[in-house]
Design a protein around this motif. Structure first.
Motif, PDB file in Angstrom:
ATOM      1  N   PRO A  67     -34.337  15.866   2.145  1.00  0.00           N
ATOM      2  CA  PRO A  67     -33.220  15.746   1.191  1.00  0.00           C
ATOM      3  C   PRO A  67     -33.650  16.018  -0.238  1.00  0.00           C
ATOM      4  O   PRO A  67     -34.771  15.727  -0.650  1.00  0.00           O
ATOM      5  CB  PRO A  67     -32.770  14.290   1.361  1.00  0.00           C
ATOM      6  CG  PRO A  67     -33.949  13.583   1.917  1.00  0.00           C
ATOM      7  CD  PRO A  67     -34.671  14.575   2.766  1.00  0.00           C
ATOM      8  N   LYS A  68     -32.734  16.584  -0.980  1.00  0.00           N
ATOM      9  CA  LYS A  68     -32.957  16.876  -2.383  1.00  0.00           C
ATOM     10  C   LYS A  68     -32.710  15.621  -3.209  1.00  0.00           C
ATOM     11  O   LYS A  68     -31.748  14.893  -2.968  1.00  0.00           O
ATOM     12  CB  LYS A  68     -32.001  17.996  -2.816  1.00  0.00           C
ATOM     13  CG  LYS A  68     -32.113  18.412  -4.266  1.00  0.00           C
ATOM     14  CD  LYS A  68     -31.117  19.530  -4.549  1.00  0.00           C
ATOM     15  CE  LYS A  68     -31.198  19.967  -6.013  1.00  0.00           C
ATOM     16  NZ  LYS A  68     -30.229  21.050  -6.300  1.00  0.00           N
ATOM     17  N   GLN A  69     -33.588  15.364  -4.169  1.00  0.00           N
ATOM     18  CA  GLN A  69     -33.406  14.227  -5.061  1.00  0.00           C
ATOM     19  C   GLN A  69     -32.753  14.712  -6.350  1.00  0.00           C
ATOM     20  O   GLN A  69     -33.013  15.821  -6.817  1.00  0.00           O
ATOM     21  CB  GLN A  69     -34.761  13.577  -5.381  1.00  0.00           C
ATOM     22  CG  GLN A  69     -35.534  13.121  -4.154  1.00  0.00           C
ATOM     23  CD  GLN A  69     -34.862  11.976  -3.425  1.00  0.00           C
ATOM     24  OE1 GLN A  69     -34.204  11.135  -4.034  1.00  0.00           O
ATOM     25  NE2 GLN A  69     -35.028  11.946  -2.115  1.00  0.00           N
ATOM     26  N   GLY A  70     -31.900  13.883  -6.915  1.00  0.00           N
ATOM     27  CA  GLY A  70     -31.236  14.289  -8.140  1.00  0.00           C
ATOM     28  C   GLY A  70     -30.682  13.089  -8.876  1.00  0.00           C
ATOM     29  O   GLY A  70     -30.611  11.980  -8.340  1.00  0.00           O
ATOM     30  N   PRO A  71     -30.261  13.292 -10.121  1.00  0.00           N
ATOM     31  CA  PRO A  71     -29.705  12.184 -10.905  1.00  0.00           C
ATOM     32  C   PRO A  71     -28.350  11.764 -10.384  1.00  0.00           C
ATOM     33  O   PRO A  71     -27.658  12.513  -9.704  1.00  0.00           O
ATOM     34  CB  PRO A  71     -29.594  12.787 -12.314  1.00  0.00           C
ATOM     35  CG  PRO A  71     -29.417  14.257 -12.073  1.00  0.00           C
ATOM     36  CD  PRO A  71     -30.243  14.566 -10.855  1.00  0.00           C
ATOM     37  N   LYS A  72     -27.974  10.541 -10.691  1.00  0.00           N
ATOM     38  CA  LYS A  72     -26.630  10.088 -10.350  1.00  0.00           C
ATOM     39  C   LYS A  72     -25.604  10.875 -11.167  1.00  0.00           C
ATOM     40  O   LYS A  72     -25.874  11.319 -12.266  1.00  0.00           O
ATOM     41  CB  LYS A  72     -26.498   8.593 -10.645  1.00  0.00           C
ATOM     42  CG  LYS A  72     -27.394   7.730  -9.772  1.00  0.00           C
ATOM     43  CD  LYS A  72     -27.247   6.267 -10.103  1.00  0.00           C
ATOM     44  CE  LYS A  72     -25.890   5.758  -9.677  1.00  0.00           C
ATOM     45  NZ  LYS A  72     -25.736   4.325  -9.926  1.00  0.00           N
TER      46      LYS A  72
END
Length: 498
Positions: free
Chosen positions: A253-258
């Motif tokens: 999974p890609k991590q990203g900001p809220k």
């Protein structure tokens, strides 16, 4: 009556004799146009075409059981099994199973158009005369918003030149050969491109090669469509029956900001603690509409959003080839190239879309008149005509467009494909079960899971989470929810308590 002969396309393969692998193929523009048209196909169309092709041919590639890409086919199958009562109307179900191609007019010019969906037609109510309130539908089977009767008066769209040929190809220029590599990388044919690519593949001379000439038809092209999503070597898989097709990489999974709260959709997850996996999600209409919209989204648009973060194998190489293609080799009208990021067809998009960079085509304006205008001269027509141009019809009156994504058929009240309020169970493998009139006690009993092994979580689905779900649906064979969302449950709780 003589039957229409299926078109065939010449293809010359350069084969590594020792490894029994296709290195590169040479093709004319007609076949390259068809390959590039893959990118315009909505996912629902791809699933239907691949499935039908497998059912029509008993012999499978490499004599293996049917392969599927990800578990998106479970979503399609769920829609097939839904009763019409799940949707606002029976049109919504058809829209998901046979979604409209946004490049329909262009694809009709292909020597072989893979998409066998019906061309867009236009219907009015033949009973109502509402003065300035004219309703128009681009869907068969729509009911008039005024009298409730079927809109069955078919109209010809004046000024629709979609079926006229461009005369010089569809996507790429005619009169040249193109190089298609085993992983579906496509380049303009030139000695320089050939030498450079062969050197990069480790070849210093042509002694190891043999040439094979063949003709490619519909069956082989549909096989290529399927293999382009699951293999790095579709040409070898199809034409040499090489059995060394490698399996898909595991999803990460890609991590990203809220993201901002207005884009979020709340989702209740039920986790099986002993297995450390998501058993199912309890979802309302907004989330289910979002999932179902995967089926109406062209694969080119999906690849543009995923941006190489998830492995869709050779289809990614085809997409990258289009983006890097020399514009001078493209048809002139396509210099503003729609292929890398085709929009979702008008009225086929998700109304509450967390994937903020997936766009639906702007709904055209339509005009009704009692005749056509050509060269500033009016020609009467007692049945009336419609046009996308106000200046194209006599005494033009604006039309209102029927939208199936609404309880009332009106665009301004459109919500999505499924009725509201509604509740569904979305299983880890993307099978979807409507919960209308279902007993929750019976549901829990059928799961056959200890209640103390279950744990409930609530998560927010924003853009990053939506991208992970989309990617997981295409590359994970059984655990799309777990692989796309389980990492959210490992965050410190205060992150999701805002």
């Amino acid at each position: 009556m003589a039957s229409i002969q299926e078109p065939k396309f010449p293809l010359r393969l350069l084969v590594d004799k020792e490894k029994n692998r296709v290195v590169v193929a040479e093709s004319k523009s007609d076949l390259v146009d068809i390959l590039f048209s893959f990118l315009t196909l909505p996912l629902g169309t791809i699933i239907r075409l691949v499935s039908n092709n497998q059912h029509d041919h008993i012999h499978e590639i490499n004599d293996q059981p049917q392969d599927t890409f990800g578990c998106i086919h479970n979503l399609y199958k769920s829609v097939e099994n839904f009763s019409d009562g799940v949707f606002w109307n029976n049109i919504c179900k058809t829209m998901l199973l046979r979604p409209r191609n946004p490049c329909e007019a262009l694809c009709k010019k292909l020597k072989l158009n893979l998409d066998d969906s019906e061309s867009t037609k236009y219907f009015m109510c033949g009973r109502c005369n509402r003065g300035s309130d004219w309703f128009l539908s681009t869907f068969v089977g729509a009911s008039c918003c005024y009298c409730g009767k079927l809109m069955d008066k078919e109209m010809k769209l004046h000024g629709d030149f979609g079926e006229e040929g461009l005369g010089d190809g569809v996507f790429v220029k005619k009169g040249s050969l193109y190089l298609i590599f085993d992983d579906l990388k496509v380049l303009q044919n030139s000695p320089g491109n050939s030498v450079q690519q062969l050197l990069q593949l480790g070849y210093k001379n042509l002694n190891k090669f043999k040439q094979i000439s063949l003709n490619v038809g519909l069956k082989e092209i549909l096989d290529l469509l399927k293999q382009s999503l699951i293999s790095n070597s579709p040409l070898t898989d199809i034409f040499l029956a090489n059995k060394e097709c490698k399996k898909m990489h595991r999803f990460s999974p890609k991590q990203g900001p809220k993201v901002e709260k207005w884009t979020n959709i709340k989702l209740k997850l039920m986790v099986r603690k002993s297995k450390k996996k998501i058993l199912y999600a309890e979802a309302e209409g907004d989330f289910v509409d979002f999932l179902l919209s995967f089926l109406t989204t062209p694969i080119g648009s999906i690849l543009e959003q995923l941006d190489g973060d998830f492995s869709l194998r050779s289809m990614e190489n085809l997409h990258k080839s289009v983006k890097e293609f020399n514009p001078s080799w493209l048809i002139k009208p396509l210099l503003g190239n729609p292929l890398p990021n085709p929009k979702v067809a008008s009225q086929f998009g998700c109304k509450k879309q967390p994937l903020i960079n997936i766009y639906e085509e702007k709904t055209p304006s339509y005009w009704y008149g009692k005749g056509v205008v050509k060269n500033h001269i009016c020609y009467s027509n007692v049945n009336g005509v419609i046009s996308k141009k106000k200046s194209g019809v006599k005494n033009p009156e604006a039309m209102k467009l029927f939208d199936p994504r609404s309880a009332y058929g009106r665009t301004e009240s459109a919500l999505g494909f499924v009725k509201r309020p509604s509740l569904f169970v979305v299983w880890d493998d993307l099978q979807v079960t409507p919960l209308a009139n279902s007993s929750s006690i019976s549901f829990l009993h059928k799961m056959n899971v200890s209640l103390d092994d279950l744990e409930e979580h609530v998560v927010s689905i924003g853009e990053t989470e939506a991208l992970n779900l989309l990617g997981a649906s295409l590359v994970s064979s059984k655990e799309a929810l777990t692989e796309g969302l389980f990492h959210l449950l490992l965050r410190p709780k205060e992150e999701d308590s805002d």
